[in-house]
Design a protein around this motif. Structure first.
Motif: not given
Length: 172
Positions: A137, A139-140, A158, A161-164
């Motif tokens: 992603t 971010a990850a 998302y 720069t955020s990932s879950v």
């Protein structure tokens, strides 16, 4: 024409996909050597964009998609893909992915690029010979602890720069 954030991301992915295809060389060679997926089920609207200069094509059950093509879903849509490598993917609404290759010290590795949205990755035991792969992603980078063991996880990307990452079973 007003360009939404989702379309801006999709355009950036198309450009990146075109650059990867150009860097690999002849796109027919890239498509012949890269794994393909078969659409097992689609709910709502899903499409594949086969190149930067081509319009998206609607996907239906039985459609075949090549790794280097961007695969997208619209609102209230879901898509179930089975890759030749034995990996299963489920895409949620407003999701965009493509499979590419990354160079590592050990050699090339398949990478499922998640630009946005929700992607579930399942590798069942006996689900085919799975070569090494990662899910990326913005971010990850997510990688299974063992490619031989079953794994089931969900990646949510998302912007910016955020990932879950949610692991259902196995180790990543």
């Amino acid at each position: 024409m007003k360009m939404t954030k989702a379309w801006s991301i999709r355009l950036a992915l198309l450009i990146a996909s075109a650059c990867v295809t150009w860097a690999v060389g002849d796109s027919s060679y890239a498509q012949a050597t890269a794994p393909r997926a078969v659409v097992q089920a689609v709910q709502g609207e899903a499409s594949v964009t086969p190149g930067a200069d081509r319009e998206p094509e609607n996907l239906a059950q039985g459609s075949v998609v090549n790794a280097w093509n961007m695969i997208s879903t619209e609102g209230q849509s879901k898509l179930f893909l089975q890759w030749e490598t034995g990996i299963l993917n489920l895409l949620g609404e407003f999701s965009s992915i493509f499979l590419t290759s990354r160079q590592t010290e050990a050699g090339p590795i398949e990478a499922i690029e998640v630009a946005e949205g929700v992607l579930r990755v399942i590798k069942q035991s006996g689900g085919g010979s799975v070569s090494p792969y990662v899910v990326t992603t913005p971010a990850a980078v997510i990688e299974p602890a063992s490619y031989d063991d079953p794994v089931d996880f969900v990646v949510e990307a998302y912007m910016p720069t955020s990932s879950v990452i949610t692991v259902i079973s196995g180790q990543v």
